[in-house]
Design a protein around this motif. Structure first.
Motif, PDB file in Angstrom:
ATOM      1  N   LYS A  22       0.800  -1.223   0.000  1.00  0.00           N
ATOM      2  CA  LYS A  22       0.000   0.000   0.000  1.00  0.00           C
ATOM      3  C   LYS A  22       0.834   1.276   0.000  1.00  0.00           C
ATOM      4  O   LYS A  22       0.578   2.181  -0.788  1.00  0.00           O
ATOM      5  N   GLU A  23       1.848   1.370   0.861  1.00  0.00           N
ATOM      6  CA  GLU A  23       2.659   2.583   0.956  1.00  0.00           C
ATOM      7  C   GLU A  23       4.153   2.321   0.828  1.00  0.00           C
ATOM      8  O   GLU A  23       4.947   3.204   1.117  1.00  0.00           O
ATOM      9  N   THR A  24       4.543   1.127   0.406  1.00  0.00           N
ATOM     10  CA  THR A  24       5.950   0.769   0.295  1.00  0.00           C
ATOM     11  C   THR A  24       6.322   0.598  -1.170  1.00  0.00           C
ATOM     12  O   THR A  24       5.597  -0.032  -1.927  1.00  0.00           O
ATOM     13  N   TYR A  25       7.463   1.160  -1.539  1.00  0.00           N
ATOM     14  CA  TYR A  25       7.932   1.124  -2.926  1.00  0.00           C
ATOM     15  C   TYR A  25       9.319   0.504  -2.999  1.00  0.00           C
ATOM     16  O   TYR A  25      10.037   0.443  -2.017  1.00  0.00           O
ATOM     17  N   HIS A  26       9.692   0.048  -4.196  1.00  0.00           N
ATOM     18  CA  HIS A  26      11.002  -0.553  -4.442  1.00  0.00           C
ATOM     19  C   HIS A  26      11.677   0.194  -5.580  1.00  0.00           C
ATOM     20  O   HIS A  26      11.101   0.381  -6.637  1.00  0.00           O
ATOM     21  N   CYS A  27      12.928   0.621  -5.357  1.00  0.00           N
ATOM     22  CA  CYS A  27      13.719   1.272  -6.405  1.00  0.00           C
ATOM     23  C   CYS A  27      14.703   0.250  -6.961  1.00  0.00           C
ATOM     24  O   CYS A  27      15.552  -0.264  -6.228  1.00  0.00           O
ATOM     25  N   ILE A  32      16.648  -0.567  -3.002  1.00  0.00           N
ATOM     26  CA  ILE A  32      16.121  -0.280  -1.672  1.00  0.00           C
ATOM     27  C   ILE A  32      14.603  -0.359  -1.690  1.00  0.00           C
ATOM     28  O   ILE A  32      13.966  -0.247  -2.739  1.00  0.00           O
ATOM     29  N   ALA A  33      14.037  -0.567  -0.512  1.00  0.00           N
ATOM     30  CA  ALA A  33      12.605  -0.426  -0.297  1.00  0.00           C
ATOM     31  C   ALA A  33      12.425   0.824   0.545  1.00  0.00           C
ATOM     32  O   ALA A  33      13.246   1.122   1.414  1.00  0.00           O
ATOM     33  N   PHE A  37       8.570   6.850   5.918  1.00  0.00           N
ATOM     34  CA  PHE A  37       9.239   6.859   7.208  1.00  0.00           C
ATOM     35  C   PHE A  37      10.570   6.129   7.252  1.00  0.00           C
ATOM     36  O   PHE A  37      11.320   6.293   8.208  1.00  0.00           O
ATOM     37  N   ALA A  38      10.877   5.298   6.265  1.00  0.00           N
ATOM     38  CA  ALA A  38      12.095   4.481   6.350  1.00  0.00           C
ATOM     39  C   ALA A  38      12.633   4.104   4.975  1.00  0.00           C
ATOM     40  O   ALA A  38      11.913   4.111   3.993  1.00  0.00           O
ATOM     41  N   ILE A  39      13.927   3.775   4.968  1.00  0.00           N
ATOM     42  CA  ILE A  39      14.614   3.241   3.804  1.00  0.00           C
ATOM     43  C   ILE A  39      15.307   1.967   4.261  1.00  0.00           C
ATOM     44  O   ILE A  39      15.936   1.954   5.306  1.00  0.00           O
ATOM     45  N   SER A  40      15.195   0.872   3.489  1.00  0.00           N
ATOM     46  CA  SER A  40      15.905  -0.346   3.861  1.00  0.00           C
ATOM     47  C   SER A  40      16.450  -1.037   2.619  1.00  0.00           C
ATOM     48  O   SER A  40      15.870  -0.948   1.540  1.00  0.00           O
ATOM     49  N   GLU A  44      21.866  -7.895   1.100  1.00  0.00           N
ATOM     50  CA  GLU A  44      22.988  -7.606   1.991  1.00  0.00           C
ATOM     51  C   GLU A  44      23.985  -6.701   1.271  1.00  0.00           C
ATOM     52  O   GLU A  44      24.276  -6.918   0.086  1.00  0.00           O
ATOM     53  N   PRO A  45      24.507  -5.685   1.938  1.00  0.00           N
ATOM     54  CA  PRO A  45      25.492  -4.805   1.289  1.00  0.00           C
ATOM     55  C   PRO A  45      26.809  -5.515   1.024  1.00  0.00           C
ATOM     56  O   PRO A  45      27.192  -6.406   1.781  1.00  0.00           O
ATOM     57  N   LYS A  46      27.452  -5.157  -0.062  1.00  0.00           N
ATOM     58  CA  LYS A  46      28.776  -5.693  -0.364  1.00  0.00           C
ATOM     59  C   LYS A  46      29.769  -5.064   0.599  1.00  0.00           C
ATOM     60  O   LYS A  46      29.491  -4.072   1.254  1.00  0.00           O
ATOM     61  N   ASP A  47      30.954  -5.656   0.690  1.00  0.00           N
ATOM     62  CA  ASP A  47      31.962  -5.175   1.653  1.00  0.00           C
ATOM     63  C   ASP A  47      32.266  -3.695   1.475  1.00  0.00           C
ATOM     64  O   ASP A  47      32.379  -2.960   2.445  1.00  0.00           O
TER      65      ASP A  47
END
Length: 54
Positions: A22-27, A32-33, A37-40, A44-47
């Motif tokens: 409903k309110e969450t998007y993916h780039c 990222i999602a 209110f948030a970015i996640s 997993e991030p590379k080194d």
């Protein structure tokens, strides 16, 4: 969180995000999602990227 590019736009690059829920998007460009209110990370991030996402 202040989103400079508008609703549904990635707060990092400004690209239009694909709606996940409903309110969450993916780039796809930044992998990222995000919502108002948030970015996640979706993966997993590379080194060499880990220092920016801690």
């Amino acid at each position: 969180m202040f989103i400079a590019f508008g609703p549904g736009k990635c707060p990092i690059c400004g690209d239009g995000g694909k709606k996940l829920s409903k309110e969450t998007y993916h780039c796809k460009r930044c992998e990222i999602a995000f919502n108002d209110f948030a970015i996640s990370r979706l993966a997993e991030p590379k080194d060499d990227e880990a220092k920016f996402w801690n």
